[in-house]
Scaffold this motif. Structure first.
Motif, PDB file in Angstrom:
ATOM      1  N   SER A  84      -0.640  -2.956   2.528  1.00 63.35           N
ATOM      2  CA  SER A  84      -0.870  -4.393   2.413  1.00 63.35           C
ATOM      3  C   SER A  84      -0.735  -5.066   3.767  1.00 63.35           C
ATOM      4  N   GLU A  85      -1.475  -6.147   3.969  1.00 60.42           N
ATOM      5  CA  GLU A  85      -1.398  -6.929   5.187  1.00 60.42           C
ATOM      6  C   GLU A  85      -0.166  -7.838   5.139  1.00 60.42           C
ATOM      7  N   ARG A  86       0.543  -7.967   6.262  1.00 64.98           N
ATOM      8  CA  ARG A  86       1.735  -8.807   6.302  1.00 64.98           C
ATOM      9  C   ARG A  86       1.397 -10.261   5.993  1.00 64.98           C
ATOM     10  N   ILE A  87       0.257 -10.746   6.513  1.00 66.90           N
ATOM     11  CA  ILE A  87      -0.090 -12.151   6.300  1.00 66.90           C
ATOM     12  C   ILE A  87      -0.383 -12.436   4.832  1.00 66.90           C
ATOM     13  N   VAL A  88      -0.990 -11.462   4.128  1.00 64.61           N
ATOM     14  CA  VAL A  88      -1.281 -11.634   2.699  1.00 64.61           C
ATOM     15  C   VAL A  88       0.019 -11.640   1.898  1.00 64.61           C
ATOM     16  N   SER A  89       0.925 -10.707   2.244  1.00 61.36           N
ATOM     17  CA  SER A  89       2.225 -10.682   1.561  1.00 61.36           C
ATOM     18  C   SER A  89       3.002 -11.960   1.839  1.00 61.36           C
ATOM     19  N   GLY A  90       2.910 -12.469   3.065  1.00 60.91           N
ATOM     20  CA  GLY A  90       3.601 -13.708   3.406  1.00 60.91           C
ATOM     21  C   GLY A  90       3.061 -14.901   2.628  1.00 60.91           C
ATOM     22  N   GLY A 110       5.429 -16.808   0.001  1.00 59.55           N
ATOM     23  CA  GLY A 110       5.675 -18.229   0.234  1.00 59.55           C
ATOM     24  C   GLY A 110       5.280 -19.088  -0.960  1.00 59.55           C
ATOM     25  N   THR A 111       4.139 -18.776  -1.564  1.00 62.25           N
ATOM     26  CA  THR A 111       3.700 -19.526  -2.741  1.00 62.25           C
ATOM     27  C   THR A 111       4.600 -19.242  -3.933  1.00 62.25           C
ATOM     28  N   ALA A 112       5.012 -17.978  -4.071  1.00 63.96           N
ATOM     29  CA  ALA A 112       5.870 -17.607  -5.199  1.00 63.96           C
ATOM     30  C   ALA A 112       7.204 -18.348  -5.142  1.00 63.96           C
ATOM     31  N   LEU A 113       7.758 -18.514  -3.945  1.00 65.14           N
ATOM     32  CA  LEU A 113       9.048 -19.192  -3.800  1.00 65.14           C
ATOM     33  C   LEU A 113       8.939 -20.692  -4.106  1.00 65.14           C
ATOM     34  N   ILE A 125      -7.755 -13.290  -1.925  1.00 65.01           N
ATOM     35  CA  ILE A 125      -7.680 -12.766  -0.557  1.00 65.01           C
ATOM     36  C   ILE A 125      -7.128 -11.343  -0.566  1.00 65.01           C
ATOM     37  N   ALA A 126      -6.096 -11.133  -1.401  1.00 66.51           N
ATOM     38  CA  ALA A 126      -5.437  -9.816  -1.436  1.00 66.51           C
ATOM     39  C   ALA A 126      -6.374  -8.718  -1.906  1.00 66.51           C
ATOM     40  N   ILE A 180      -1.023  -5.853  -8.184  1.00 68.18           N
ATOM     41  CA  ILE A 180      -2.171  -5.765  -7.275  1.00 68.18           C
ATOM     42  C   ILE A 180      -1.789  -5.169  -5.932  1.00 68.18           C
ATOM     43  N   GLY A 181      -0.519  -4.715  -5.795  1.00 65.46           N
ATOM     44  CA  GLY A 181      -0.104  -4.012  -4.589  1.00 65.46           C
ATOM     45  C   GLY A 181       0.200  -4.893  -3.403  1.00 65.46           C
ATOM     46  N   VAL A 182       0.550  -6.158  -3.610  1.00 61.56           N
ATOM     47  CA  VAL A 182       0.891  -7.062  -2.507  1.00 61.56           C
ATOM     48  C   VAL A 182       2.355  -6.922  -2.130  1.00 61.56           C
ATOM     49  N   ILE A 183       3.241  -6.699  -3.113  1.00 63.20           N
ATOM     50  CA  ILE A 183       4.671  -6.548  -2.846  1.00 63.20           C
ATOM     51  C   ILE A 183       5.130  -5.183  -3.343  1.00 63.20           C
ATOM     52  N   SER A 184       6.223  -4.708  -2.773  1.00 66.78           N
ATOM     53  CA  SER A 184       6.782  -3.413  -3.167  1.00 66.78           C
ATOM     54  C   SER A 184       7.727  -3.578  -4.351  1.00 66.78           C
TER      55      SER A 184
END
Length: 611
Positions: free
Chosen positions: A11-17, A21-24, A71-72, A255-259
């Motif tokens: 996963s891309e760091r910017i996509v995970s970020g 950020g939105t989840a929080l 995007i992800a 979708i594989g964005v977070i572990s």
């Protein structure tokens, strides 16, 4: 700055970020609403601000989450793909809240009115949810956005009765929620928090989430001009994540964005913030006084909760082409403004001059006057509701009324000419139509001695006379009269009709009861913004006292009555006497029909029936 070990593989760091950020930033509307309701702040101004903010934030958050997921799926930010996703989301939202709202309303109403199955509407709601979720999937965003928007539209449907809403909640609570949380629980591994580094990172995540949420809400409250105490309460109230955060985290994991490790940390953060929110919000709300204007509004809404007209969901109207039918149609528009209404028009009074669609015009006229009266009273006017017309050239049969009534109506309003006999009874036609409906009845009647012209209610017209005796049906009649007077401006006189006898001292139980009844109706009049005149009559029979008052510039009598058991429509001697002797139209509102079948008697014996 997040350790690379917490990122999902590939996963891309910017996509995970973006996703994190939105989840929080999302709050749990359900948790916020539950705590605010338990604190009796749901109808308070600040409580409504907190819940409304959570709803709006949730809606925007789901849109951003959906775009982030789009995007992800591409693994990186592509301007062309992002532009297509944004355009698709904008078009979907615009269509959903314009033409889509009407389609959803019509689909629910058509299903409710057409199918006899117990769960037909619930099936259609699930189909709508699935269809809108599929549309959002096709435009490249997550299905959760379509399901969320479908929930908003279904919740706004005017046909969504409490019965149907209860069925839908049962399906969600008994099936979807346990399955979802079971799957989410299987994906969480709390043993990772044994690692001191991960435990510290989790604490940092909770701190960032709490401070960011509280700070943003508090600053927003300050900018909006709210007090410091109100800002603290808003900040505390918005900090609960609840099940919403778990849903978002589950999507990110799928979708594989977070572990899996970051998923466990997010779920832990959601649990901690949810547990911390109720006591902090209780503390913050307990420090806020209530203003005078807010106190009056809450008193008005408390009266509405006990009211019949204010809680009426759907109205069925049966009228003929005569003057009584047109007057009844006008009153139906006044009473049913903002409520879905079905009109069954039938032939009848031979002395009338039939006019095509006159009844619909009268209903629209009454509803428009109701909206104008609401604006003048600084209240939110009722939205325009579906108005359905069904015409019967032949006299309307009881079977046709019963067939329509099965679709679910809160009240049947009847306006038929020559429905009252010279002895104060009812015609066979009215008996048949009323007998086909099990719920509350509202009858607009012209006694035999009244001329053809029906009254024009207004500030300079005759009074509306409301006889009461302390029963629930009498209060319902008073509420109906006040609802009409609040729109038309007609003066109202409430007459407490006591049992014949000598005047009693003021300290007796009977006298205190009369004063309590009139005080309750005065409070009801304050709610509708109507000034009333009250009087007590105890030296004559009820019908005599009402008839005597009716001869003193009274344009309309409104009475709450009770149906007597039996096949024939009977409301008692007082009602018959009023219909026989009073020189003005009479409007009767009754309770639900007594059930006479074996099933009804058994339900009553077991305490499960409504009576």
């Amino acid at each position: 700055f997040m350790p690379a070990s917490l990122l999902a593989t590939g996963s891309e760091r910017i996509v995970s970020g973006l996703f994190l950020g939105t989840a929080l930033s999302i709050s749990s509307v359900k948790i916020v609403a539950m705590v605010v309701r338990e604190m009796n702040f749901m109808r308070r101004d600040l409580g409504q601000i907190i819940v409304s903010s959570a709803i709006i934030e949730d809606t925007i958050g789901w849109v951003i989450i959906a775009i982030t997921i789009g995007i992800a799926t591409h693994g990186r930010i592509e301007l062309a793909s992002l532009a297509f996703t944004l355009a698709g989301v904008a078009a979907f939202m615009a269509f959903s809240f314009t033409l889509g709202r009407r389609i959803v309303f019509d689909a629910i109403r058509w299903t409710n009115d057409t199918f006899r199955s117990e769960y037909a509407v619930v099936t259609v709601i699930l189909a709508i949810m699935g269809g809108m979720a599929l549309v959002t999937d096709l435009i490249g965003v997550h299905t959760v956005l379509g399901a969320f928007v479908a929930g908003i539209l279904v919740g706004e449907s005017p046909i969504l009765s409490r019965h149907i809403e209860g069925q839908l909640r049962g399906v969600i609570t008994a099936l979807f929620m346990p399955v979802f949380f079971g799957v989410a629980g299987l994906s969480a591994d709390l043993t990772v928090l044994v690692d001191p580094e991960l435990a510290l990172l989790t604490v940092a995540l909770v701190a960032i989430a709490s401070l960011g949420k509280f700070g943003g809400a508090f600053i927003g409250a300050e900018v909006a001009g709210m007090s410091r105490s109100e800002g603290i309460a808003v900040g505390c109230g918005m900090n609960a994540r609840g099940s919403t955060e778990v849903i978002v985290a589950s999507i990110g994991l799928s979708i594989g964005v977070i572990s899996h490790t970051l998923f466990t940390m997010i779920v832990t953060m959601a649990v901690i913030t949810t547990l911390a929110m109720p006591p902090t919000l209780r503390w913050a709300l307990g420090r806020l006084p209530m203003g005078e204007a807010e106190k009056k509004r809450l008193e008005r809404e408390e009266v509405d909760q006990r009211g019949f007209i204010t809680n009426l969901e759907r109205l069925l109207v049966v009228v003929d082409e005569g003057v009584v039918g047109r007057f009844a149609a006008y009153l139906a528009g006044v009473i049913g403004a903002g409520k879905p209404t079905t009109v069954l028009r039938t032939s009848g009074e031979s002395e009338a001059d039939p006019v095509e669609a006159a009844h619909l015009d009268e209903i629209e006229k009454g509803a428009e006057q109701g909206r104008e009266a609401a604006k003048e009273a600084d209240e939110e006017p009722a939205h325009e509701a579906p108005l359905t017309r069904r015409t019967h050239d032949a006299p309307l049969s009881a079977e046709a009324v019963a067939k329509e009534a099965r679709k679910g109506y809160g009240m049947l309003l009847i306006g038929l000419g020559r429905a009252v006999t010279a002895k104060g009874g009812f015609s066979r036609r009215l008996n048949e139509v009323a007998g086909a409906f099990e719920g509350p009845l509202c009858l607009v009647l012209k006694p035999a001695g009244v001329g053809r012209q029906m009254p024009r209610l207004g500030p300079g017209s005759g009074r509306i006379l409301v006889p009461v005796n302390g029963t629930a049906n009498a209060r319902r009649g008073a509420e109906l009269a006040l609802a009409v007077a609040s729109v038309t401006g007609a003066p109202v006189k409430v007459l407490y009709v006591a049992r014949p006898g000598r005047d009693e001292p003021r300290d007796t139980v009977s006298h205190r009861r009369r004063e309590a009844v009139l005080k309750d109706i005065v409070a009801l009049a304050d709610r509708y913004g109507v000034e009333i005149e009250t009087a007590i009559r105890s030296r004559a029979a009820a019908a005599d006292a009402i008839a005597r008052q009716a001869g003193r510039n009274v344009a309309l009598i409104v009475m709450g009555v009770a149906r007597r058991p039996g096949e024939e429509l009977i409301f008692g001697e007082t009602t018959s006497g009023v219909l026989q002797r009073c020189p003005c139209p009479v409007m009767l509102i009754s309770d639900a029909r007594l059930r006479r079948d074996d099933e009804g008697r058994e339900a009553l014996r077991s305490g499960t029936g409504t009576g």
